[in-house]
Design an enzyme around this catalytic site. Structure first.
Site, PDB file in Angstrom:
ATOM      1  N   ARG A 119      25.153 -21.950 -20.731  1.00 35.02           N
ATOM      2  CA  ARG A 119      25.081 -22.850 -21.889  1.00 35.02           C
ATOM      3  C   ARG A 119      24.797 -24.303 -21.522  1.00 35.02           C
ATOM      4  NH1 ARG A 119      29.439 -19.371 -23.418  1.00 35.02           N
ATOM      5  NH2 ARG A 119      28.787 -17.973 -25.101  1.00 35.02           N
ATOM      6  N   LYS A 141      12.997 -32.985 -23.959  1.00 38.05           N
ATOM      7  CA  LYS A 141      12.374 -31.837 -24.622  1.00 38.05           C
ATOM      8  C   LYS A 141      12.054 -30.765 -23.583  1.00 38.05           C
ATOM      9  CE  LYS A 141      10.074 -33.541 -28.783  1.00 38.05           C
ATOM     10  NZ  LYS A 141       8.744 -33.675 -29.448  1.00 38.05           N
ATOM     11  N   GLU A 183      -1.786 -39.733 -22.499  1.00 34.53           N
ATOM     12  CA  GLU A 183      -0.429 -39.998 -22.968  1.00 34.53           C
ATOM     13  C   GLU A 183      -0.088 -41.488 -22.859  1.00 34.53           C
ATOM     14  OE1 GLU A 183       1.709 -38.304 -24.538  1.00 34.53           O
ATOM     15  OE2 GLU A 183       1.082 -36.220 -24.334  1.00 34.53           O
ATOM     16  N   LYS A 225       8.782 -45.191 -24.568  1.00 30.64           N
ATOM     17  CA  LYS A 225       9.328 -43.893 -24.972  1.00 30.64           C
ATOM     18  C   LYS A 225      10.841 -43.875 -24.850  1.00 30.64           C
ATOM     19  CE  LYS A 225       9.024 -38.931 -24.526  1.00 30.64           C
ATOM     20  NZ  LYS A 225       8.336 -37.747 -23.976  1.00 30.64           N
ATOM     21  N   GLU A 235      14.592 -36.091 -32.618  1.00 27.30           N
ATOM     22  CA  GLU A 235      13.390 -36.132 -33.448  1.00 27.30           C
ATOM     23  C   GLU A 235      13.676 -35.891 -34.928  1.00 27.30           C
ATOM     24  OE1 GLU A 235       9.246 -33.764 -33.356  1.00 27.30           O
ATOM     25  OE2 GLU A 235       9.756 -34.666 -31.430  1.00 27.30           O
ATOM     26  N   ARG A 239      11.107 -40.520 -33.582  1.00 24.97           N
ATOM     27  CA  ARG A 239      10.578 -39.854 -32.397  1.00 24.97           C
ATOM     28  C   ARG A 239       9.388 -38.969 -32.724  1.00 24.97           C
ATOM     29  NH1 ARG A 239      13.771 -36.627 -27.466  1.00 24.97           N
ATOM     30  NH2 ARG A 239      11.863 -36.233 -26.293  1.00 24.97           N
ATOM     31  N   ASN A 243       4.289 -37.750 -31.438  1.00 21.75           N
ATOM     32  CA  ASN A 243       3.395 -36.599 -31.518  1.00 21.75           C
ATOM     33  C   ASN A 243       2.016 -36.950 -32.079  1.00 21.75           C
ATOM     34  OD1 ASN A 243       5.151 -34.307 -30.644  1.00 21.75           O
ATOM     35  ND2 ASN A 243       6.389 -35.038 -32.352  1.00 21.75           N
ATOM     36  N   HIS A 246      -0.866 -34.585 -31.485  1.00 24.88           N
ATOM     37  CA  HIS A 246      -0.366 -33.321 -30.948  1.00 24.88           C
ATOM     38  C   HIS A 246      -0.607 -32.126 -31.869  1.00 24.88           C
ATOM     39  CE1 HIS A 246       1.387 -35.748 -27.849  1.00 24.88           C
ATOM     40  NE2 HIS A 246       1.986 -34.729 -27.299  1.00 24.88           N
ATOM     41  N   HIS A 250      -2.402 -29.374 -29.963  1.00 26.32           N
ATOM     42  CA  HIS A 250      -1.801 -28.075 -29.662  1.00 26.32           C
ATOM     43  C   HIS A 250      -2.650 -26.936 -30.221  1.00 26.32           C
ATOM     44  CE1 HIS A 250       2.580 -29.702 -28.988  1.00 26.32           C
ATOM     45  NE2 HIS A 250       1.745 -30.003 -28.016  1.00 26.32           N
ATOM     46  N   HIS A 263      -3.417 -30.275 -21.450  1.00 28.30           N
ATOM     47  CA  HIS A 263      -2.635 -30.853 -22.546  1.00 28.30           C
ATOM     48  C   HIS A 263      -3.097 -32.264 -22.884  1.00 28.30           C
ATOM     49  CE1 HIS A 263       0.630 -31.922 -25.166  1.00 28.30           C
ATOM     50  NE2 HIS A 263       0.978 -32.922 -24.372  1.00 28.30           N
TER      51      HIS A 263
END
Length: 361
Positions: A119, A141, A183, A225, A235, A239, A243, A246, A250, A263
């Site tokens: 966990r 993330k 980025e 960031k 997010e 935040r 993206n 993105h 994606h 990416h």
């Protein structure tokens, strides 16, 4: 000269160290390991170059390594299972640490593995690509891909430290290096017009890998960031602005089965499409889109949708984006450079028209 940037998250705060020789600066990062066990997750390209340097810092611990094949296609549940098996064989306890030595794929998968074992155990990011240094290694993330789309499964799990050794960039192929620059541009395009102007002025030096300019670029992007993550860790609001590009990107990566675009390349094309959609919706003018296109081109990044991709296919993939709500598209668009915003309820016909226009150009 080492630059230190703190990601301020209370008890989960951690440092980002940027500079040369950091992998061998074991006195700095060894202190972040709290237990007796460590698993280094890397890939078959990076490990032969840098694993020995990391191993010297693990002297006296019980540790092992788990290597992925290189590439986005290997960020899967199957490999998470294999990494968890490696932790089991190691006898890793709750004070164990996973070390991510590699780019974004390695960092995402290693972080998710650490989040799952008992966990949640510690992990350290040792990014070896520009893209992972300026983006994926910071913010917690983690996750894996599914056939239906990218990063659909994951967890927020912050690292104990980020060790961004810029010496590792010397072995980075030009295409991978340029992908990381997308980025850097993204951070400026979202909310930092002075940084965007600085990038325009220093684009040639950055493209040629001038180390002094590069460290400044990395630090400015990470600092931006880190501030966003500190204000909105999971997010819920601001935040999501990170993206920009993105949702389009994606979809492009998935349509190409993670083989056509890297990416960062997907993000570059995605930012252009987001700017063009913003124009179509009357949010921004063409001058800002032209500046973005010009900067990306100078940095050697793609700005067009790859051949063979259909607008309808891309739109269908965009519907799976995690930011969408109530079955409606929720995109990051802008009102010009440095003024990105979250826009809900974006009409699909406007998106489809933008995709068709880009493909027909």
């Amino acid at each position: 000269m080492i630059t230190t940037i703190d990601v301020a998250l209370g008890e989960r705060s951690y440092p980002v160290w940027i500079g040369p020789g950091l992998l061998e600066d074991t006195a700095r990062w060894r202190a972040a390991l709290r237990g007796r066990h460590a698993l280094v997750i890397s890939n078959t390209t990076v490990a032969p170059l840098y694993l020995d340097r990391v191993a010297k810092g693990l002297d006296g611990l019980r540790w092992s390594s788990f290597l992925l094949d290189d590439g986005e296609a290997h960020k899967t549940f199957d490999n998470v299972g294999r990494a968890l098996d490696a932790l089991s064989l190691l006898g890793a306890t709750r004070d164990a640490c996973v070390i991510a030595l590699g780019g974004g794929v390695v960092g995402d998968l290693a972080g998710f593995t650490a989040a799952c074992w008992m966990r949640g155990i510690d992990f350290i990011q040792m990014p070896t690509t520009l893209l992972s240094m300026v983006d994926s290694s910071v913010g917690g993330k983690t996750g894996v891909n599914l056939p239906a789309g990218k990063n659909l499964v994951g967890a927020f799990h912050q690292p104990r430290a980020v060790i961004a050794d810029i010496d590792t960039l010397a072995s980075l192929p030009d295409r991978e290096y340029r992908a990381g620059l997308a980025e850097v541009v993204k951070g400026a395009a979202i909310g930092d017009l002075p940084f965007f102007e600085w990038l325009e002025q220093h684009a040639a030096s950055i493209a040629s890998r001038d180390s002094t300019t590069l460290i400044e670029a990395i630090a400015r992007k990470v600092r931006y960031k880190a501030g966003v993550v500190a204000r909105d860790e999971t997010e819920q609001g601001e935040r999501a602005l990170l993206n920009l590009g993105h949702t389009f990107g994606h979809a492009l990566e998935t349509a190409g089965k993670y083989k056509t675009l890297l990416h960062g390349e997907g993000v570059a094309v995605g930012m252009v499409l987001a700017a063009q959609l913003s124009e179509r919706l009357g949010m921004s003018g063409g001058a800002d889109s032209a500046r973005l296109l010009r900067l990306l081109t100078v940095l050697g990044l793609p700005t067009a949708i790859p051949a063979g991709m259909a607008p309808e296919q891309l739109l269908a993939l965009m519907r799976l984006d995690k930011k969408n709500t109530a079955g409606m598209l929720r995109l990051i668009l802008w009102r010009g450079i440095g003024r990105a915003e979250i826009v809900g309820g974006v009409q699909e016909d406007a998106v489809l028209s933008t995709l068709k226009a880009a493909i027909d150009t």
